[in-house]
Design an enzyme around this catalytic site. Structure first.
Site, PDB file in Angstrom:
ATOM      1  N   ASP A   1      33.155 -32.450   7.406  1.00 12.30           N
ATOM      2  CA  ASP A   1      33.065 -31.216   8.195  1.00 12.30           C
ATOM      3  C   ASP A   1      33.583 -31.411   9.621  1.00 12.30           C
ATOM      4  O   ASP A   1      32.993 -30.908  10.587  1.00 12.30           O
ATOM      5  CB  ASP A   1      31.621 -30.695   8.230  1.00 12.30           C
ATOM      6  CG  ASP A   1      31.043 -30.475   6.846  1.00 12.30           C
ATOM      7  OD1 ASP A   1      31.820 -30.196   5.928  1.00 12.30           O
ATOM      8  OD2 ASP A   1      29.812 -30.579   6.683  1.00 12.30           O
TER       9      ASP A   1
ATOM     10  N   ASP B   1      35.767 -31.678   3.071  1.00 11.53           N
ATOM     11  CA  ASP B   1      35.713 -30.320   3.640  1.00 11.53           C
ATOM     12  C   ASP B   1      35.981 -30.353   5.139  1.00 11.53           C
ATOM     13  O   ASP B   1      35.294 -29.700   5.923  1.00 11.53           O
ATOM     14  CB  ASP B   1      34.340 -29.687   3.380  1.00 11.53           C
ATOM     15  CG  ASP B   1      33.951 -29.705   1.911  1.00 11.53           C
ATOM     16  OD1 ASP B   1      34.849 -29.681   1.061  1.00 11.53           O
ATOM     17  OD2 ASP B   1      32.737 -29.748   1.620  1.00 11.53           O
TER      18      ASP B   1
ATOM     19  N   ARG C   1      38.488 -26.303  -1.574  1.00  9.25           N
ATOM     20  CA  ARG C   1      37.547 -25.810  -2.567  1.00  9.25           C
ATOM     21  C   ARG C   1      36.787 -24.638  -1.956  1.00  9.25           C
ATOM     22  O   ARG C   1      36.603 -24.567  -0.732  1.00  9.25           O
ATOM     23  CB  ARG C   1      36.596 -26.912  -3.043  1.00  9.25           C
ATOM     24  CG  ARG C   1      35.786 -27.616  -1.958  1.00  9.25           C
ATOM     25  CD  ARG C   1      34.907 -28.684  -2.575  1.00  9.25           C
ATOM     26  NE  ARG C   1      34.049 -29.337  -1.591  1.00  9.25           N
ATOM     27  CZ  ARG C   1      33.015 -30.117  -1.923  1.00  9.25           C
ATOM     28  NH1 ARG C   1      32.718 -30.331  -3.200  1.00  9.25           N
ATOM     29  NH2 ARG C   1      32.279 -30.691  -0.979  1.00  9.25           N
TER      30      ARG C   1
ATOM     31  N   TRP D   1      34.109 -22.487  -0.535  1.00  9.77           N
ATOM     32  CA  TRP D   1      32.748 -22.391  -0.011  1.00  9.77           C
ATOM     33  C   TRP D   1      32.227 -20.969  -0.200  1.00  9.77           C
ATOM     34  O   TRP D   1      31.048 -20.744  -0.387  1.00  9.77           O
ATOM     35  CB  TRP D   1      32.741 -22.805   1.455  1.00  9.77           C
ATOM     36  CG  TRP D   1      31.385 -23.025   2.056  1.00  9.77           C
ATOM     37  CD1 TRP D   1      30.179 -23.009   1.412  1.00  9.77           C
ATOM     38  CD2 TRP D   1      31.099 -23.329   3.417  1.00  9.77           C
ATOM     39  NE1 TRP D   1      29.161 -23.280   2.298  1.00  9.77           N
ATOM     40  CE2 TRP D   1      29.698 -23.477   3.538  1.00  9.77           C
ATOM     41  CE3 TRP D   1      31.886 -23.477   4.568  1.00  9.77           C
ATOM     42  CZ2 TRP D   1      29.072 -23.760   4.750  1.00  9.77           C
ATOM     43  CZ3 TRP D   1      31.264 -23.768   5.764  1.00  9.77           C
ATOM     44  CH2 TRP D   1      29.873 -23.908   5.855  1.00  9.77           C
TER      45      TRP D   1
END
Length: 322
Positions: free
Chosen positions: A148, A169, A225, A227
């Protein structure tokens, strides 16, 4: 004089926007020769409900600070002279909104020539930069963490010539953001996602739009991907090496019905990882007409708010150093 010339120089991207104006100049210098020795002290000195352009010039150094630009302090620029010489660093993990080294909650913020890093490493959410204000722009910044890295949370954002590094991510959130000529570097041990965009409704005008970017990495990765069930990510004119897995995207365990509302696309990308023949069947190869809304700064209404660097500076009395 050399540093003054650097401050006044406009990047090509900035020169394309409206002309700069006069800004209040504040200098941060760890040696004590500036107005403040800490970046947060300089931000704190800006009055609430600020209406002036404020340019905080940060002299080279490693600044071990956890920084917040509050929502009631818009129109602030924080600028180093070279990102590799102006490093803002912290080591924190936990809640995705609280772990950030640098949190921008204000509107009309600009970051220039900064390294922003979270050194926590693997094993938890560890945000380097949280962008939660509207109309924020970042030029030639290095944004570094593992999971993140960039919480592109909410608002319209512009990233130009930035280097963004992470594993899981590492560009995530629900911003409406245009990434131009950025370098995305994956350090995952294999299969990690570069993006995790969180658009939750077709009425939300959000998404991550990458234009003229470059991807590199140490092992395999996917482009993203979902979220959110309406997650939207577009890569255009972007170089993708063979670290990008042939399927391109990860479903994150979502059902076929949920994936039908995801909008993931490529347009005129290059490199061995850009081959689309084995992409997941819920991603798209965009036509020129389909790509058009996403491949200019108009996608974030950029012409209305992306502003040039100031062309002149003035001093103003602020509270003294502690």
């Amino acid at each position: 004089m050399a540093s003054l010339y650097v401050l006044l120089a406009l990047s090509q991207a900035e020169a394309e926007t409206t002309q700069g104006s006069t800004a209040i100049l504040i200098t941060v210098d760890q040696s004590g020769k500036g107005d403040y020795e800490k970046i947060q002290d300089a931000i704190d000195a800006v009055p609430s409900n600020n209406v002036d352009l404020v340019f905080i010039r940060v002299k080279p150094g490693v600044y071990k600070e956890k920084i917040t630009v509050p929502a009631d302090k818009p129109f602030i620029t924080i600028s180093g002279t070279r990102a590799v010489d102006t490093i803002i660093t912290w080591n924190d993990s936990g809640d995705i909104f609280e772990s950030a080294t640098f949190s921008v909650l204000a509107s009309d913020f600009i970051g220039r020539y900064l390294t922003i890093q979270n050194t926590y490493g693997s094993g938890g959410k560890a945000v380097a930069l949280r962008a939660s204000g509207d109309r924020a722009a970042f030029y030639v910044c290095r944004i570094l963490s593992y999971q993140d890295t960039l919480l592109d949370d909410t608002g319209r954002h512009y990233y130009n010539n930035c280097y963004i590094e992470g594993a899981t991510d590492f560009i995530c959130g629900n911003g409406a953001s245009f990434f131009e000529k950025c370098h995305l570097h994956s350090i995952t041990n294999g299969g990690g996602a570069i993006t995790a965009q969180r658009r939750m409704s077709p009425s939300e005008d959000t998404g991550f739009f990458f234009f003229g970017c470059k991807i590199t990495g140490v092992k395999t990765a996917v482009l993203g991907r979902p979220w959110g069930v309406y997650s939207r990510v577009i890569f255009a004119f972007t170089y993708m090496p063979n670290i990008i897995l042939p399927q391109g995207w990860n479903d994150w365990g979502n059902s076929a019905d949920q994936l039908s509302s995801v909008y993931y696309g490529q347009y005129k990308c290059s490199g061995p990882g850009a081959v689309t023949s084995k992409r997941v069947d819920w991603s798209r190869v965009l036509t020129s007409e389909e790509a058009a809304p996403f491949i200019t700064k108009d996608s974030i209404d950029g012409k209305a708010w992306i502003r040039a660097a100031p062309t002149s500076f003035k001093k103003k009395a602020f509270p003294p150093k502690n």
